[in-house]
Design an enzyme around this catalytic site. Structure first.
Site, PDB file in Angstrom:
ATOM      1  N   HIS A 102      38.871  28.814 -51.967  1.00 19.86           N
ATOM      2  CA  HIS A 102      38.204  27.583 -52.275  1.00 19.86           C
ATOM      3  C   HIS A 102      36.925  27.441 -51.534  1.00 19.86           C
ATOM      4  O   HIS A 102      36.777  27.841 -50.578  1.00 19.86           O
ATOM      5  CB  HIS A 102      39.159  26.372 -52.116  1.00 19.86           C
ATOM      6  N   CYS A 103      36.263  26.441 -51.935  1.00 21.92           N
ATOM      7  CA  CYS A 103      35.085  26.043 -51.387  1.00 21.92           C
ATOM      8  C   CYS A 103      35.186  24.520 -51.146  1.00 21.92           C
ATOM      9  O   CYS A 103      36.058  23.887 -51.278  1.00 21.92           O
ATOM     10  CB  CYS A 103      33.759  26.814 -51.882  1.00 21.92           C
ATOM     11  N   TRP A 104      33.832  23.841 -51.177  1.00 17.09           N
ATOM     12  CA  TRP A 104      33.763  22.499 -51.098  1.00 17.09           C
ATOM     13  C   TRP A 104      33.931  21.916 -52.229  1.00 17.09           C
ATOM     14  O   TRP A 104      34.706  20.905 -52.314  1.00 17.09           O
ATOM     15  CB  TRP A 104      32.165  22.122 -50.507  1.00 17.09           C
ATOM     16  N   GLY A 107      32.615  25.231 -56.484  1.00 17.15           N
ATOM     17  CA  GLY A 107      31.289  25.733 -57.324  1.00 17.15           C
ATOM     18  C   GLY A 107      31.031  27.310 -56.863  1.00 17.15           C
ATOM     19  O   GLY A 107      31.717  28.243 -56.703  1.00 17.15           O
ATOM     20  N   TYR A 131      37.622  21.659 -51.884  1.00 15.81           N
ATOM     21  CA  TYR A 131      38.157  21.091 -50.674  1.00 15.81           C
ATOM     22  C   TYR A 131      37.965  19.435 -50.946  1.00 15.81           C
ATOM     23  O   TYR A 131      38.885  18.709 -50.438  1.00 15.81           O
ATOM     24  CB  TYR A 131      37.669  21.342 -49.365  1.00 15.81           C
TER      25      TYR A 131
END
Length: 362
Positions: A102-104, A107, A131
């Site tokens: 996962h990222c923010w 994306g 996140y």
């Protein structure tokens, strides 16, 4: 293999079994992250700043090109880093190749790393919304109405030990002081690791609530909203050191049955001496100074002087009387105290006091 994008609760269920890679930059991870996730940053903090500036001042296309340039130089090293972290995070002996990324916001960063790891042969799941979606989920957890039971008692009652024994016996217990790295008083930071930030504390707490529901079997495809099993917590002030219990959950705690261990003063004093008596005098004196306005000048001086004279018992006796008075005042300020309070008489501080809780109903 196809890369699958999944929602937050499925992601969290899988995270109990499989490694989670957080590909945000180091500063984002350090601020707060999904508990159990390991940091595998796609970009450095400086690179992320450069990309963000290009996005705002030039265009998305320019920012993407800069990001791809960084990524192309990072791929080989990132693959090696990922392989090591996945190996360390996987169960020993398993051939399961599933990995969570996962990222923010779900994306470019998570898609890029997912593509690379998928190409290498891993089965990749990415978090829908990243996140940011996790944080929204965290805040939602505190709005739920949980069937709580609260363990109370004056300082030195061994409440944490009793709760740990109950957990060993199969009860669902959340240790707020362990999550906060603080024992909840002016002396609470002594011997503890640095406290997490507020956001990280909330993340840890939400995951513990979630695990409690997983353990009870509530969170199954057939039961998605029903909350049945009781969750035990220790009676706490709204703030534990520098972090705070979310208001709605704390109100839920205040309205829940309170099981109060009544233990003689001398027994609790002996327990406190055994727990705190070995700490450095300077640490104890600094903690006494923190409460001197409420303790009073005379009692502050007496407590410190007793400590300097190695009379730990008299020092701690002053402090224990102070905390007993403080707790009593807070206890009876609750409007519903007579409806929720269950006093349990115990002769001494003992983990076997957990057995007496089965004899009390509210």
């Amino acid at each position: 293999m196809a890369i699958e994008q999944i929602d937050i609760e499925e992601f969290l269920r899988l995270s109990e079994e499989r490694p989670v890679l957080d590909v945000r930059c180091p500063a984002e991870y350090l601020h707060a992250h999904i508990p159990g996730a390991v940091s595998l940053p796609l970009f450095t903090d400086e690179q992320r700043k450069v990309i963000g500036t290009a996005y705002k001042q030039q265009s998305r296309q320019v920012a993407v090109k800069i990001g791809l340039g960084y990524f192309s130089h990072r791929m080989e090293g990132m693959l090696s880093d990922a392989e090591e972290k996945i190996k360390n995070g996987a169960e020993k002996g398993t051939e399961d190749n599933r990995v969570l990324v996962h990222c923010w916001r779900g994306g470019m960063r998570s898609r890029s790393v997912a593509w690379l790891l998928d190409l290498y042969g891993y089965k990749i799941y990415t978090l829908k919304g990243g996140y940011k979606a996790f944080r929204n989920w965290v805040l939602d957890q505190f709005e739920k109405k949980y069937p709580l039971k609260i363990m109370g008692g004056y300082t030195g009652s061994g409440k944490t030990r009793v709760l740990q024994e109950m957990k060993n016996q199969g009860a669902t217990v959340i240790d707020l002081e362990r999550l906060a790295n603080h024992k909840g008083s002016a002396f609470g930071s002594i011997g503890e690791a640095p406290q997490p930030g507020q956001e990280m504390f909330e993340n840890l707490l939400a995951i513990e609530l979630f695990r409690g529901l997983l353990k009870s079997g509530v969170l199954t495809p057939e039961k998605t909203t029903e909350i049945e099993d009781e969750i035990w917590l220790e009676d706490e002030s709204r703030h534990i050191g520098s972090v705070g219990i979310p208001k709605t959950l704390w109100n839920n705690m205040r309205e829940s049955p309170l099981y109060f261990l009544e233990i003689p003063f001398e027994e609790r004093l002996d327990y406190i001496i055994s727990t705190y008596g070995t700490f450095e005098k300077n640490q104890l004196i600094n903690s006494i100074v923190k409460i001197q306005k409420r303790l009073g000048g005379l009692e502050t001086r007496n407590a410190i002087n007793y400590l300097l004279d190695n009379n730990v018992k008299e020092c701690f006796s002053i402090l224990l009387h102070y905390y007993d008075k403080l707790y009593t005042t807070a206890l009876y300020k609750r409007e519903n105290i007579h409806d929720v309070l269950n006093k349990i008489s115990c002769k001494t501080v003992d983990i076997r006091n957990a057995d007496k809780l089965d004899q009390v109903s509210c």
